[in-house]
Design a protein around this motif. Structure first.
Motif, PDB file in Angstrom:
ATOM      1  N   GLN A  34       0.696  -1.124   0.086  1.00 57.55           N
ATOM      2  CA  GLN A  34       0.045  -0.144  -0.033  1.00 57.55           C
ATOM      3  C   GLN A  34       0.877   1.305   0.142  1.00 57.55           C
ATOM      4  O   GLN A  34       0.239   2.376   0.522  1.00 57.55           O
ATOM      5  CB  GLN A  34      -0.958   0.064   1.312  1.00 57.55           C
ATOM      6  CG  GLN A  34      -1.850  -1.159   0.967  1.00 57.55           C
ATOM      7  CD  GLN A  34      -2.855  -1.160   2.319  1.00 57.55           C
ATOM      8  OE1 GLN A  34      -2.884  -0.091   3.168  1.00 57.55           O
ATOM      9  NE2 GLN A  34      -3.658  -2.537   2.394  1.00 57.55           N
ATOM     10  N   GLU A  35       2.184   1.094  -0.440  1.00 66.66           N
ATOM     11  CA  GLU A  35       3.073   2.353  -0.495  1.00 66.66           C
ATOM     12  C   GLU A  35       3.042   2.802  -1.883  1.00 66.66           C
ATOM     13  O   GLU A  35       2.913   2.126  -2.874  1.00 66.66           O
ATOM     14  CB  GLU A  35       4.598   1.780  -0.208  1.00 66.66           C
ATOM     15  CG  GLU A  35       4.761   1.466   1.229  1.00 66.66           C
ATOM     16  CD  GLU A  35       4.773   2.462   1.976  1.00 66.66           C
ATOM     17  OE1 GLU A  35       5.031   3.625   1.739  1.00 66.66           O
ATOM     18  OE2 GLU A  35       4.093   2.218   3.328  1.00 66.66           O
ATOM     19  N   PRO A  36       2.956   4.180  -1.910  1.00 64.18           N
ATOM     20  CA  PRO A  36       3.016   4.631  -3.208  1.00 64.18           C
ATOM     21  C   PRO A  36       4.210   4.516  -4.012  1.00 64.18           C
ATOM     22  O   PRO A  36       5.479   4.458  -3.379  1.00 64.18           O
ATOM     23  CB  PRO A  36       2.947   6.301  -2.959  1.00 64.18           C
ATOM     24  CG  PRO A  36       3.455   6.541  -1.681  1.00 64.18           C
ATOM     25  CD  PRO A  36       2.993   5.161  -0.944  1.00 64.18           C
ATOM     26  N   LEU A  37       4.108   4.630  -5.294  1.00 64.70           N
ATOM     27  CA  LEU A  37       5.419   4.421  -6.118  1.00 64.70           C
ATOM     28  C   LEU A  37       5.836   5.931  -6.825  1.00 64.70           C
ATOM     29  O   LEU A  37       5.193   6.173  -7.473  1.00 64.70           O
ATOM     30  CB  LEU A  37       5.205   3.367  -7.288  1.00 64.70           C
ATOM     31  CG  LEU A  37       4.707   1.910  -6.865  1.00 64.70           C
ATOM     32  CD1 LEU A  37       4.408   1.156  -7.896  1.00 64.70           C
ATOM     33  CD2 LEU A  37       5.807   1.216  -6.184  1.00 64.70           C
ATOM     34  N   TYR A  38       6.717   6.275  -6.081  1.00 67.30           N
ATOM     35  CA  TYR A  38       6.829   8.073  -6.468  1.00 67.30           C
ATOM     36  C   TYR A  38       7.329   7.857  -7.673  1.00 67.30           C
ATOM     37  O   TYR A  38       8.326   7.378  -8.213  1.00 67.30           O
ATOM     38  CB  TYR A  38       7.757   8.495  -5.426  1.00 67.30           C
ATOM     39  CG  TYR A  38       7.210   8.830  -4.132  1.00 67.30           C
ATOM     40  CD1 TYR A  38       6.319   9.585  -3.857  1.00 67.30           C
ATOM     41  CD2 TYR A  38       7.509   7.887  -3.098  1.00 67.30           C
ATOM     42  CE1 TYR A  38       5.603   9.829  -2.694  1.00 67.30           C
ATOM     43  CE2 TYR A  38       6.743   7.981  -1.874  1.00 67.30           C
ATOM     44  CZ  TYR A  38       5.735   9.026  -1.678  1.00 67.30           C
ATOM     45  OH  TYR A  38       5.239   9.006  -0.470  1.00 67.30           O
ATOM     46  N   GLU A  39       6.904   8.840  -8.638  1.00 67.00           N
ATOM     47  CA  GLU A  39       7.390   9.247  -9.985  1.00 67.00           C
ATOM     48  C   GLU A  39       8.299  10.125 -10.283  1.00 67.00           C
ATOM     49  O   GLU A  39       9.134  10.378 -11.076  1.00 67.00           O
ATOM     50  CB  GLU A  39       6.010   9.547 -10.798  1.00 67.00           C
ATOM     51  CG  GLU A  39       6.110   9.905 -12.215  1.00 67.00           C
ATOM     52  CD  GLU A  39       5.104  10.570 -13.018  1.00 67.00           C
ATOM     53  OE1 GLU A  39       4.592  11.558 -13.025  1.00 67.00           O
ATOM     54  OE2 GLU A  39       3.936   9.509 -13.271  1.00 67.00           O
ATOM     55  N   GLY A  40       8.510  11.256  -8.916  1.00 62.77           N
ATOM     56  CA  GLY A  40       9.319  12.350  -8.990  1.00 62.77           C
ATOM     57  C   GLY A  40       8.662  13.562  -9.217  1.00 62.77           C
ATOM     58  O   GLY A  40       7.489  13.766  -9.937  1.00 62.77           O
ATOM     59  N   GLY A  41       9.119  14.391  -8.739  1.00 63.06           N
ATOM     60  CA  GLY A  41       8.211  15.721  -8.891  1.00 63.06           C
ATOM     61  C   GLY A  41       7.067  16.214  -7.825  1.00 63.06           C
ATOM     62  O   GLY A  41       6.534  15.208  -7.429  1.00 63.06           O
ATOM     63  N   ALA A  42       6.935  17.219  -7.622  1.00 61.97           N
ATOM     64  CA  ALA A  42       5.828  17.645  -6.776  1.00 61.97           C
ATOM     65  C   ALA A  42       5.269  19.167  -6.995  1.00 61.97           C
ATOM     66  O   ALA A  42       5.809  20.114  -7.780  1.00 61.97           O
ATOM     67  CB  ALA A  42       6.254  17.662  -5.328  1.00 61.97           C
ATOM     68  N   GLU A  43       3.742  19.127  -6.745  1.00 60.54           N
ATOM     69  CA  GLU A  43       3.152  20.210  -7.065  1.00 60.54           C
ATOM     70  C   GLU A  43       3.038  21.073  -5.685  1.00 60.54           C
ATOM     71  O   GLU A  43       2.565  20.615  -4.445  1.00 60.54           O
ATOM     72  CB  GLU A  43       1.789  19.993  -7.495  1.00 60.54           C
ATOM     73  CG  GLU A  43       1.114  21.353  -7.789  1.00 60.54           C
ATOM     74  CD  GLU A  43      -0.331  21.265  -8.236  1.00 60.54           C
ATOM     75  OE1 GLU A  43      -1.393  22.212  -8.226  1.00 60.54           O
ATOM     76  OE2 GLU A  43      -0.597  20.264  -8.722  1.00 60.54           O
ATOM     77  N   ILE A  44       3.679  22.428  -5.567  1.00 65.15           N
ATOM     78  CA  ILE A  44       3.744  23.040  -4.307  1.00 65.15           C
ATOM     79  C   ILE A  44       2.600  23.905  -4.179  1.00 65.15           C
ATOM     80  O   ILE A  44       1.985  24.720  -5.163  1.00 65.15           O
ATOM     81  CB  ILE A  44       4.903  23.930  -4.225  1.00 65.15           C
ATOM     82  CG1 ILE A  44       6.266  23.215  -4.466  1.00 65.15           C
ATOM     83  CG2 ILE A  44       4.938  24.922  -2.964  1.00 65.15           C
ATOM     84  CD1 ILE A  44       6.540  22.100  -3.373  1.00 65.15           C
ATOM     85  N   HIS A  45       1.851  24.011  -3.195  1.00 68.59           N
ATOM     86  CA  HIS A  45       0.703  24.671  -2.942  1.00 68.59           C
ATOM     87  C   HIS A  45       1.006  25.909  -1.927  1.00 68.59           C
ATOM     88  O   HIS A  45       0.663  25.707  -0.694  1.00 68.59           O
ATOM     89  CB  HIS A  45      -0.524  23.924  -2.166  1.00 68.59           C
ATOM     90  CG  HIS A  45      -0.766  22.662  -2.961  1.00 68.59           C
ATOM     91  ND1 HIS A  45      -1.445  22.531  -4.093  1.00 68.59           N
ATOM     92  CD2 HIS A  45      -0.597  21.185  -2.723  1.00 68.59           C
ATOM     93  CE1 HIS A  45      -1.569  21.154  -4.553  1.00 68.59           C
ATOM     94  NE2 HIS A  45      -0.848  20.351  -3.860  1.00 68.59           N
ATOM     95  N   TRP A  46       1.399  27.078  -2.513  1.00 69.09           N
ATOM     96  CA  TRP A  46       1.865  28.154  -1.790  1.00 69.09           C
ATOM     97  C   TRP A  46       1.096  28.781  -0.900  1.00 69.09           C
ATOM     98  O   TRP A  46       1.305  29.472  -0.045  1.00 69.09           O
ATOM     99  CB  TRP A  46       2.523  29.170  -2.570  1.00 69.09           C
ATOM    100  CG  TRP A  46       3.896  28.547  -3.550  1.00 69.09           C
ATOM    101  CD1 TRP A  46       3.937  28.009  -4.649  1.00 69.09           C
ATOM    102  CD2 TRP A  46       5.199  28.347  -2.833  1.00 69.09           C
ATOM    103  NE1 TRP A  46       5.509  27.832  -4.859  1.00 69.09           N
ATOM    104  CE2 TRP A  46       6.035  27.823  -3.661  1.00 69.09           C
ATOM    105  CE3 TRP A  46       5.323  28.428  -1.468  1.00 69.09           C
ATOM    106  CZ2 TRP A  46       7.264  27.244  -3.117  1.00 69.09           C
ATOM    107  CZ3 TRP A  46       6.952  27.993  -1.156  1.00 69.09           C
ATOM    108  CH2 TRP A  46       7.666  27.422  -2.117  1.00 69.09           C
ATOM    109  N   ASN A  47      -0.517  28.781  -1.278  1.00 72.48           N
ATOM    110  CA  ASN A  47      -1.368  29.134  -0.600  1.00 72.48           C
ATOM    111  C   ASN A  47      -1.619  28.658   0.772  1.00 72.48           C
ATOM    112  O   ASN A  47      -2.310  29.024   1.646  1.00 72.48           O
ATOM    113  CB  ASN A  47      -2.774  29.218  -1.417  1.00 72.48           C
ATOM    114  CG  ASN A  47      -2.774  30.401  -2.371  1.00 72.48           C
ATOM    115  OD1 ASN A  47      -1.699  31.090  -2.651  1.00 72.48           O
ATOM    116  ND2 ASN A  47      -3.643  29.935  -3.163  1.00 72.48           N
ATOM    117  N   PHE A  48      -0.949  27.660   1.032  1.00 73.63           N
ATOM    118  CA  PHE A  48      -1.166  26.849   2.336  1.00 73.63           C
ATOM    119  C   PHE A  48       0.392  26.691   3.246  1.00 73.63           C
ATOM    120  O   PHE A  48       0.480  25.880   4.050  1.00 73.63           O
ATOM    121  CB  PHE A  48      -1.425  25.364   2.102  1.00 73.63           C
ATOM    122  CG  PHE A  48      -2.888  25.288   1.643  1.00 73.63           C
ATOM    123  CD1 PHE A  48      -4.005  25.444   2.341  1.00 73.63           C
ATOM    124  CD2 PHE A  48      -3.034  25.055   0.168  1.00 73.63           C
ATOM    125  CE1 PHE A  48      -5.192  25.227   1.821  1.00 73.63           C
ATOM    126  CE2 PHE A  48      -4.409  25.064  -0.303  1.00 73.63           C
ATOM    127  CZ  PHE A  48      -5.424  25.314   0.530  1.00 73.63           C
TER     128      PHE A  48
END
Length: 80
Positions: A34-48
């Motif tokens: 049940q672990e994610p298989l990370y693809e790489g990269g991320a979207e940053i949510h600056w409003n938070f």
């Protein structure tokens, strides 16, 4: 007006400790672990973005990477 501060060890204060919400991209989820298989990269949510506190006091970060509360800092006095 800006006044400089240093940590108890004399390192300059660079900013505040922040936590920013992000969504890490995944390629899938392993059904057994049940672990994610990370693809790489991320979207940053600056409003938070949120400044971190310890015992109700804002945390400041020195150039050595350590966190300090304001009452632990020393003001740098400019010399003429």
């Amino acid at each position: 007006m800006s006044i400089d501060f240093v940590s108890p060890e004399g390192f300059p204060i660079l900013g505040t400790a922040e936590v920013v919400l992000a969504t890490a991209r995944i390629a899938g989820i392993d059904p057994e672990t049940q672990e994610p298989l990370y693809e790489g990269g991320a979207e940053i949510h600056w409003n938070f973005q949120e400044t971190q506190h310890k015992d109700g006091k804002m945390l400041f970060v020195c150039s050595n990477g350590q966190d300090w509360t304001f009452d632990q800092l020393t003001q740098v006095v400019a010399r003429p």
